[in-house]
Write an enzyme that holds these catalytic residues in place. Structure first.
Site, short mmCIF file in Angstrom:
data_model
loop_
_atom_site.label_atom_id
_atom_site.label_comp_id
_atom_site.label_asym_id
_atom_site.label_seq_id
_atom_site.Cartn_x
_atom_site.Cartn_y
_atom_site.Cartn_z
N MET A 1 -43.49 20.48 4.80
CA MET A 1 -43.90 19.44 5.75
C MET A 1 -44.44 18.25 4.98
SD MET A 1 -45.66 21.77 8.77
CE MET A 1 -46.40 22.97 7.64
N MET A 2 -43.81 17.10 5.17
CA MET A 2 -44.20 15.89 4.45
C MET A 2 -45.65 15.53 4.75
SD MET A 2 -41.71 15.00 2.56
CE MET A 2 -42.28 13.37 2.05
N GLN B 1 -38.56 22.19 -2.41
CA GLN B 1 -37.52 21.60 -1.56
C GLN B 1 -37.12 20.24 -2.10
OE1 GLN B 1 -37.88 19.78 2.51
NE2 GLN B 1 -36.54 21.47 3.10
N CYS C 1 -33.84 17.19 7.80
CA CYS C 1 -34.75 16.10 8.17
C CYS C 1 -33.97 14.96 8.83
CB CYS C 1 -35.48 15.57 6.94
SG CYS C 1 -36.64 14.24 7.33
N HIS D 1 -33.43 25.64 11.38
CA HIS D 1 -34.26 25.10 12.45
C HIS D 1 -33.43 25.12 13.72
CE1 HIS D 1 -37.34 21.79 13.71
NE2 HIS D 1 -36.92 22.47 14.76
N GLY E 1 -38.73 26.77 13.94
CA GLY E 1 -38.75 25.91 15.12
C GLY E 1 -39.58 26.45 16.27
N ARG F 1 -45.84 23.70 11.93
CA ARG F 1 -47.10 23.05 12.28
C ARG F 1 -48.19 24.01 12.75
NH1 ARG F 1 -43.75 19.77 11.12
NH2 ARG F 1 -44.22 17.59 10.69
#
EC number: 1.3.1.91
Length: 336
Positions: free
Chosen positions: A20-21, A72, A102, A173, A214, A236
């Site tokens: 996650m960026m 990644q 992405c 995802h 997801g 998240r």
């Protein structure tokens, strides 16, 4: 050389935390590793350009305790990806993952990320170039489709083409990526989740390792999905509620040898903050942001978060901030 014969066991992907960026940097991964010994952790996406023309240690430095940890990569030029993958393997990463999921406009302008799903032969070339130069697994993270094309055949053919190039692990995802009209945040929420598509991929490619990603927020969902695919990747929810990870080793790996408390994790993070400050000049404030969800759901959690995120306390050592965070409000008022 090839990584096909040396493929790591499927259990490596049983549980993982998504790349996650701006979130899954080395400090976040250190916290997650304190909570779970076995969960596979991923870096933020690192572009090939950042590695080939930038500060390699800044992007690739990690703690030995973080293993198993995967790098990644973002890119679409096979030779550049091969060089970046070689660097990742030299730095000790356990897996090299190619981002084909992405949907951000910045990534699209770079002609990589989710738009690569429209170019399966190119992805196959990229995978082959990386497989040829590293001994660790080369994997792909992707979506189940692009825009509003929801045909199963599209993702099936993508996986088949890329698998033929030597990829044995796919992290899927379970949403389409809409390349126009939706922000990255909306792309995580608006395209419908279709877990059944990922389960069907596992049925059609039983020899491959298929992990699903997801919208996964509860153990009941994880346990159901693990009956259908080889692994579950949580995004998240793992970041916002990191304490969830503390139960994963016992639940999903049969390892109940360590019992954590939130207090012991906080204390270990303070020791890490002090070490990072001494050795790399890292300020504790940039580390503390990753643990703000540690006490979610507990009495006093809001005040605890406020103390750790209070920029007016930045001049204090982290041990003192921890003491203040643990002080009851009435006691803090008397001490003021």
């Amino acid at each position: 050389m090839t990584n096909v014969e040396n493929q790591a066991p499927a259990s490596m992907w049983r549980m993982s935390v998504a790349p996650m960026m701006d979130w899954t940097d080395k400090h976040c991964r250190y916290l997650h590793r304190l909570l779970s010994r076995h969960t596979l952790l991923y870096t933020e996406m690192v572009t090939t350009g950042a590695l080939l023309h930038g500060d390699v240690p800044r992007h690739l430095r990690f703690e030995a305790e973080e293993h198993p940890v995967a790098l990644q990569l973002g890119g679409s030029e096979p030779s550049d990806l091969a060089q970046a993958a070689r660097l990742g393997a030299q730095w000790g990463y356990d897996e090299i993952n190619l981002n084909c999921g992405c949907p951000s406009e910045r990534v699209q302008r770079g002609a990589f990320g989710a738009c690569l799903m429209n170019e399966a032969p190119l992805v196959a070339d990229c995978v082959k170039a990386m497989v040829d130069v590293v001994d660790v697994p080369v994997t792909v993270k992707h979506r189940i489709g692009i825009d509003k094309d929801e045909s199963y055949e599209f993702v099936r053919d993508f996986v088949g083409t890329v698998a033929d190039a030597g990829c044995r692990v796919f992290i899927v995802h379970a949403r389409n990526a809409w390349l126009k009209g939706l922000s990255p945040k909306e792309n995580r929420e608006i395209p419908p989740l279709r877990y059944e598509i990922v389960a069907r991929l596992k049925q059609d490619f039983p020899e491959l390792t298929i992990a699903i990603n997801g919208g996964i927020k509860a153990d009941a969902t994880v346990q159901d999905l693990l009956q259908q695919v080889d692994g579950v990747m949580v995004g998240r929810e793992a970041y916002h509620n990191p304490w969830w990870l503390a139960s994963w080793d016992a639940l999903y790996y049969g390892d109940a040898s360590v019992e954590h408390t939130r207090e012991s994790i906080e204390e270990q993070m303070v020791a890490y903050m002090e070490r990072e400050a001494r050795t790399h000049g890292t300020h504790w404030y940039s580390i503390a942001r990753h643990m703000l969800g540690l006490r979610n759901g507990l009495a006093g959690a809001r005040r605890w978060r406020q103390v750790w995120s209070n920029h007016q306390l930045k001049q204090l050592p982290p041990s003192e901030v921890m003491r203040l965070a643990r002080t009851k409000p009435a006691e803090a008022a008397l001490a003021a």
